[in-house]
Design a protein around this motif. Structure first.
Motif, PDB file in Angstrom:
ATOM      1  N   MET A   1      37.393 -85.667 -52.865  1.00 25.65           N
ATOM      2  CA  MET A   1      37.286 -84.442 -52.054  1.00 25.65           C
ATOM      3  C   MET A   1      36.768 -84.763 -50.655  1.00 25.65           C
ATOM      4  SD  MET A   1      33.855 -82.623 -53.672  1.00 25.65           S
ATOM      5  CE  MET A   1      32.535 -83.594 -54.372  1.00 25.65           C
ATOM      6  N   ASN A   2      37.058 -83.847 -49.723  1.00 24.91           N
ATOM      7  CA  ASN A   2      36.518 -83.939 -48.369  1.00 24.91           C
ATOM      8  C   ASN A   2      35.282 -83.053 -48.263  1.00 24.91           C
ATOM      9  OD1 ASN A   2      38.521 -85.486 -46.710  1.00 24.91           O
ATOM     10  ND2 ASN A   2      39.891 -83.944 -47.623  1.00 24.91           N
ATOM     11  N   ILE A   3      34.183 -83.649 -47.846  1.00 28.84           N
ATOM     12  CA  ILE A   3      32.959 -82.854 -47.641  1.00 28.84           C
ATOM     13  C   ILE A   3      32.470 -83.052 -46.224  1.00 28.84           C
ATOM     14  CG2 ILE A   3      30.513 -82.650 -48.224  1.00 28.84           C
ATOM     15  CD1 ILE A   3      31.024 -82.903 -51.017  1.00 28.84           C
ATOM     16  N   ILE A   4      32.161 -81.953 -45.564  1.00 24.92           N
ATOM     17  CA  ILE A   4      31.469 -82.030 -44.277  1.00 24.92           C
ATOM     18  C   ILE A   4      30.010 -81.633 -44.520  1.00 24.92           C
ATOM     19  CG2 ILE A   4      31.279 -81.032 -41.963  1.00 24.92           C
ATOM     20  CD1 ILE A   4      34.347 -80.407 -42.189  1.00 24.92           C
ATOM     21  N   LEU A   5      29.098 -82.557 -44.230  1.00 29.58           N
ATOM     22  CA  LEU A   5      27.666 -82.240 -44.356  1.00 29.58           C
ATOM     23  C   LEU A   5      27.159 -81.816 -42.995  1.00 29.58           C
ATOM     24  CD1 LEU A   5      26.357 -85.281 -46.471  1.00 29.58           C
ATOM     25  CD2 LEU A   5      26.829 -82.952 -47.282  1.00 29.58           C
ATOM     26  N   LEU A   6      26.578 -80.623 -42.934  1.00 34.90           N
ATOM     27  CA  LEU A   6      25.985 -80.183 -41.668  1.00 34.90           C
ATOM     28  C   LEU A   6      24.548 -80.706 -41.619  1.00 34.90           C
ATOM     29  CD1 LEU A   6      27.174 -76.438 -41.520  1.00 34.90           C
ATOM     30  CD2 LEU A   6      28.243 -78.451 -40.482  1.00 34.90           C
ATOM     31  N   SER A   7      24.296 -81.616 -40.689  1.00 36.42           N
ATOM     32  CA  SER A   7      22.976 -82.233 -40.597  1.00 36.42           C
ATOM     33  C   SER A   7      22.318 -81.766 -39.312  1.00 36.42           C
ATOM     34  CB  SER A   7      23.120 -83.760 -40.613  1.00 36.42           C
ATOM     35  OG  SER A   7      21.858 -84.366 -40.567  1.00 36.42           O
ATOM     36  N   GLY A   8      21.488 -80.732 -39.464  1.00 33.79           N
ATOM     37  CA  GLY A   8      20.985 -80.068 -38.253  1.00 33.79           C
ATOM     38  C   GLY A   8      19.521 -80.296 -38.007  1.00 33.79           C
ATOM     39  N   GLY A   9      19.047 -79.574 -37.036  1.00 38.39           N
ATOM     40  CA  GLY A   9      17.650 -79.289 -36.841  1.00 38.39           C
ATOM     41  C   GLY A   9      16.690 -80.431 -36.633  1.00 38.39           C
ATOM     42  N   SER A  10      16.028 -80.406 -35.494  1.00 35.80           N
ATOM     43  CA  SER A  10      14.902 -81.313 -35.328  1.00 35.80           C
ATOM     44  C   SER A  10      13.748 -80.660 -36.068  1.00 35.80           C
ATOM     45  CB  SER A  10      14.556 -81.466 -33.862  1.00 35.80           C
ATOM     46  OG  SER A  10      14.018 -80.268 -33.372  1.00 35.80           O
ATOM     47  N   GLY A  11      12.840 -81.444 -36.565  1.00 31.46           N
ATOM     48  CA  GLY A  11      11.923 -80.888 -37.550  1.00 31.46           C
ATOM     49  C   GLY A  11      10.490 -80.788 -37.115  1.00 31.46           C
ATOM     50  N   LYS A  12       9.978 -79.576 -37.077  1.00 29.02           N
ATOM     51  CA  LYS A  12       8.548 -79.385 -36.908  1.00 29.02           C
ATOM     52  C   LYS A  12       7.906 -79.056 -38.252  1.00 29.02           C
ATOM     53  CE  LYS A  12       8.741 -79.213 -32.273  1.00 29.02           C
ATOM     54  NZ  LYS A  12       8.418 -80.416 -31.510  1.00 29.02           N
ATOM     55  N   ARG A  13       8.709 -78.584 -39.188  1.00 30.28           N
ATOM     56  CA  ARG A  13       8.140 -78.025 -40.423  1.00 30.28           C
ATOM     57  C   ARG A  13       7.644 -79.093 -41.383  1.00 30.28           C
ATOM     58  NH1 ARG A  13       8.808 -72.746 -41.042  1.00 30.28           N
ATOM     59  NH2 ARG A  13      10.273 -71.658 -39.687  1.00 30.28           N
ATOM     60  N   LEU A  14       8.145 -80.309 -41.226  1.00 28.19           N
ATOM     61  CA  LEU A  14       7.623 -81.389 -42.062  1.00 28.19           C
ATOM     62  C   LEU A  14       6.884 -82.422 -41.195  1.00 28.19           C
ATOM     63  CD1 LEU A  14      10.332 -81.931 -44.816  1.00 28.19           C
ATOM     64  CD2 LEU A  14       8.288 -80.540 -44.903  1.00 28.19           C
ATOM     65  N   TRP A  15       6.348 -81.940 -40.065  1.00 31.50           N
ATOM     66  CA  TRP A  15       5.502 -82.817 -39.246  1.00 31.50           C
ATOM     67  C   TRP A  15       4.356 -83.317 -40.115  1.00 31.50           C
ATOM     68  CZ3 TRP A  15       0.400 -83.046 -37.849  1.00 31.50           C
ATOM     69  CH2 TRP A  15       0.081 -83.829 -36.745  1.00 31.50           C
TER      70      TRP A  15
ATOM     71  N   ALA B   1      35.080 -78.970 -48.181  1.00 36.39           N
ATOM     72  CA  ALA B   1      33.839 -78.228 -48.459  1.00 36.39           C
ATOM     73  C   ALA B   1      32.834 -78.465 -47.340  1.00 36.39           C
ATOM     74  CB  ALA B   1      33.240 -78.678 -49.784  1.00 36.39           C
ATOM     75  N   ILE B   2      32.086 -77.430 -47.032  1.00 38.02           N
ATOM     76  CA  ILE B   2      30.990 -77.541 -46.063  1.00 38.02           C
ATOM     77  C   ILE B   2      29.686 -77.373 -46.836  1.00 38.02           C
ATOM     78  CG2 ILE B   2      29.874 -76.470 -44.063  1.00 38.02           C
ATOM     79  CD1 ILE B   2      32.470 -77.223 -43.042  1.00 38.02           C
TER      80      ILE B   2
ATOM     81  N   GLY C   1      32.881 -79.605 -56.143  1.00 41.75           N
ATOM     82  CA  GLY C   1      34.225 -80.082 -56.473  1.00 41.75           C
ATOM     83  C   GLY C   1      35.110 -78.953 -56.992  1.00 41.75           C
ATOM     84  N   LYS C   2      34.504 -78.094 -57.847  1.00 39.31           N
ATOM     85  CA  LYS C   2      35.271 -76.942 -58.347  1.00 39.31           C
ATOM     86  C   LYS C   2      35.626 -75.976 -57.219  1.00 39.31           C
ATOM     87  CE  LYS C   2      33.095 -77.163 -62.882  1.00 39.31           C
ATOM     88  NZ  LYS C   2      31.861 -76.698 -63.540  1.00 39.31           N
ATOM     89  N   LEU C   3      34.671 -75.829 -56.287  1.00 40.47           N
ATOM     90  CA  LEU C   3      34.909 -74.978 -55.113  1.00 40.47           C
ATOM     91  C   LEU C   3      36.130 -75.478 -54.341  1.00 40.47           C
ATOM     92  CD1 LEU C   3      32.734 -72.766 -54.665  1.00 40.47           C
ATOM     93  CD2 LEU C   3      31.834 -74.153 -52.785  1.00 40.47           C
ATOM     94  N   VAL C   4      36.197 -76.798 -54.172  1.00 40.00           N
ATOM     95  CA  VAL C   4      37.322 -77.397 -53.458  1.00 40.00           C
ATOM     96  C   VAL C   4      38.625 -77.159 -54.235  1.00 40.00           C
ATOM     97  CG1 VAL C   4      38.337 -79.612 -52.726  1.00 40.00           C
ATOM     98  CG2 VAL C   4      35.912 -79.115 -52.262  1.00 40.00           C
TER      99      VAL C   4
END
Lengths: 438, 438
Positions: free
Chosen positions: A1-15, A112-113, A129-132
């Motif tokens: 399957m093709n998956i796009i992982l959205l990898s965002g955000g700089s993190g202050k919450r786990l400082w 899939a995203i 995978g089922k979603l795809v």
């Protein structure tokens, strides 16, 4: 399957473990079977490829995360780099066009995203995978995953399905509610919206052309900065009637705060930590070399890195962000494509950095205008290049790099170096990069 | 007046700020009027000389503390160095002989002995002055200070006076009691024994000659290692009938644990620390450059230095010692006679040290057999000597010191240096010291 992982955000919450260039998904907190630790993004990649060894993973992210991804996942993933932040619709459109124009994925294939940072079981990726498969079979334009709620959370959006079947048309989407409203939604069979969905690639490519004037991926990339910020929900989901949702009832945790992160840690301590026997429900992560001794700590999370030290009652961890935003210090720890960069001392006129290069890697060929540097090779073997001249180096060698000198290093083995920077102005922007043809 | 301050004990109880070479009395925790901080020994010296500007202060201590004393008090005090630990009677005898044979104090003069680390008001040293006057007037061989108890402590020895007058003969001494017994003593008018007493110098010199076979200070110093360990109480006090006690009722605190130390701190935080508004009764001392963020901490003491990080419920601080003893790491921070030595990184084969030299000071002329060193001058001006050859140095200069090379540095101004040590064996005992005639 093709998956796009959205990898965002700089993190202050786990400082202090996350910072402007190390998002929470790159912190190594999860113990593997071999007792080493992996980050969320490593865990997610391992889970996806366990479920589907042929999965093609593309990470959609910003430039600042590329080094960390290459450091942690090597060349196993494709990376679609957003030139700047433009909310989720432009990001997903760019990634879709990247798959079509660069990776040559067919418009008929389903994609899939997923977010890059949920804490889940492998069965979650079986569900993806089922979603795809559902998206491929063409019953709906968009197929979402709906998480079975475990409590009336105020933190998630809700999906109201038409029926309680495993796969159902979506009746309605609801914004984050208060607890009472959430209870009402749940009694109506509502599901959490975890931001996971699948579609045929052609669907999003068409949507992108409908809403943005561009020719192909490269054109879209060039004009990315001019795009309007708009969320995928607002641009696409709210205007689409043909949406279905598939239920998922396995473990799913959105580990956005230390309180939640501490729940999913395998061990109570990571690193050089001693807890006395009066400590309870306390997790400690120590990335520093010095020991942490905790005595009588109850319900706390304690984390130390070269960026700072957090001592936090778990209930308070939701409120960290505003405090951390006041720390305007430079980032002291960074994963580079070639290894690890760790500032160990800053004083007026000087900065000292501990550098670990991976075997086979090299820095960019570069120079500084306003500072001298001294490299002391602590271990390993490699080749330095100074103004075009190559020289083999090993432990004990000292390399003086006066300001203006072009320099780089190629590591033959893993190498450790102490770098002392001296100059009246020490600034990360004082760096010129040159092509090298060595 | 003549005062001998007994400056003892390597400190585990105030770890990580105290260590094998920095005893608690050298930690700078007390805020002065000018907002800078002073250590206990600096505070004590300031208080003594406020009360009596002509006071002659001698510090009786071990070799390991000399650098810290010179760093904090300069040449203002005399130091009597015990070659090794031999309990309080030999220590006091050696100090007494030092006063007689080296400082030429007359045998008729009275001398007070005080610990170097009580937290007290100036009036305490006024009381010490009265003690010296009482000892001079020759009513008793020994004159003790008795602290009016504020609670039935199990931690102190008790003195039972003959009467409740301000100065009274001592009826009896009592060992540390349990609480019930302490209450009984207090109802009989007992006082705490704080280890403060005065005598004519001749009294102790005679006692020393009675109990030890030696000729003078220098002879006693030479045979110090052969002396029997015996406490002053056991050797002298218990065999002496002519003892008086003077009451003292001002503030007196023996700050032996973090719990007690936190009570006498002027500010709740020292260093780069942020407390959120849910913190209460929490003190934080941060000697590191990185920030500490505390959220929702109740009744805690938190301390960080380059030796480690302590996060401790105040009630638990009494139990620290056994945990700290397990940390066998090298000392990372030391006050030297020439300035500050601070290890900022240790890795296999290398140690990186931040060095701050005071203007006008110099290191000993020395060499190492098993390691190379690289000095990068970060700021200031001075002269390095390498195998006898002098060279002026300033910011940006790099000095390579191969193993076997004799080297030192003389600081003309305050100087900062980063020292990188590289070698397969890095050991503090790998050091040969040479005379210098520069």
């Amino acid at each position: 399957m093709n998956i796009i992982l959205l990898s965002g955000g700089s993190g202050k919450r786990l400082w202090p473990l996350s910072n402007d260039i190390r998002s929470k998904q790159f912190i190594k907190l999860f113990k593997k079977d071999d007792d080493s630790y992996e980050s969320m993004v490593q865990r997610v990649y391992r889970q996806i490829t366990t479920v589907d060894p042929d999965a093609k993973v593309t990470i959609a992210t910003s430039k600042t995360q590329v080094s960390a991804i290459r450091n942690q996942l090597g060349e196993k993933v494709d990376i679609c780099i957003e030139p700047c932040r433009r909310d989720t619709f432009p990001a997903i459109a760019l990634a879709a066009l990247y798959l079509y124009d660069v990776l040559k994925v067919s418009l008929d294939e389903a994609v899939a995203i997923c977010p890059a940072d949920p804490f889940v079981e492998n069965s979650y990726y079986e569900a993806v995978g089922k979603l795809v498969n559902l998206a491929t079979s063409n019953n709906a334009n968009l197929t979402l995953m709906g998480i079975e709620p475990t409590y009336p959370s105020e933190k998630y959006g809700y999906i109201i399905p038409e029926s309680d079947e495993n796969v159902s048309k979506v009746l309605e989407f609801k914004e984050k509610p208060d607890t009472v409203t959430a209870e009402k939604y749940i009694s109506q069979g509502a599901l959490w919206n975890a931001g996971v969905f699948a579609f045929k690639l052609g669907y999003i490519v068409n949507k992108a052309h409908e809403l943005i004037d561009f020719t192909d991926y490269y054109d879209l990339l060039n004009k990315y900065e001019t795009l309007t910020k708009i969320s995928f929900d607002y641009a696409v989901v709210e205007n689409e009637n043909n949406i279905q949702v598939m239920r998922y009832s396995g473990e799913w945790k959105d580990v956005g705060t230390w309180n939640m992160m501490s729940e999913v840690m395998t061990d109570d301590t990571i690193g050089n930590v001693v807890l006395d026997n009066e400590c309870s429900n306390t997790q400690v992560i120590n990335e520093l070399d010095i020991p942490i001794l905790c005595m009588g700590c109850k319900d706390m999370v304690i984390a130390a890195s070269s960026d700072g030290i957090l001592v936090c009652d778990k209930e308070r961890s939701d409120y960290m962000k505003s405090y951390v935003e006041k720390f305007d210090g430079d980032v002291m720890f960074a994963e580079k494509s070639w290894g690890i960069y760790n500032v160990i001392d800053i004083q007026p006129g000087a900065m000292t950095v501990k550098i670990a290069l991976q075997a086979g890697s090299n820095m960019k060929y570069h120079s500084h205008e306003l500072r001298d540097e001294v490299w002391t090779i602590v271990s390993g073997n490699g080749t330095v290049v100074i103004n075009g001249e190559k020289k083999k180096v090993s432990a004990g060698d000292i390399i003086n790099i006066a300001r203006g000198t072009k320099h780089t290093i190629f590591a033959d083995t893993d190498m450790n170096i102490i770098e002392v920077q001296v100059g009246t102005e020490i600034d990360k922007f004082d760096k010129k990069v040159f092509n090298n043809d060595f």
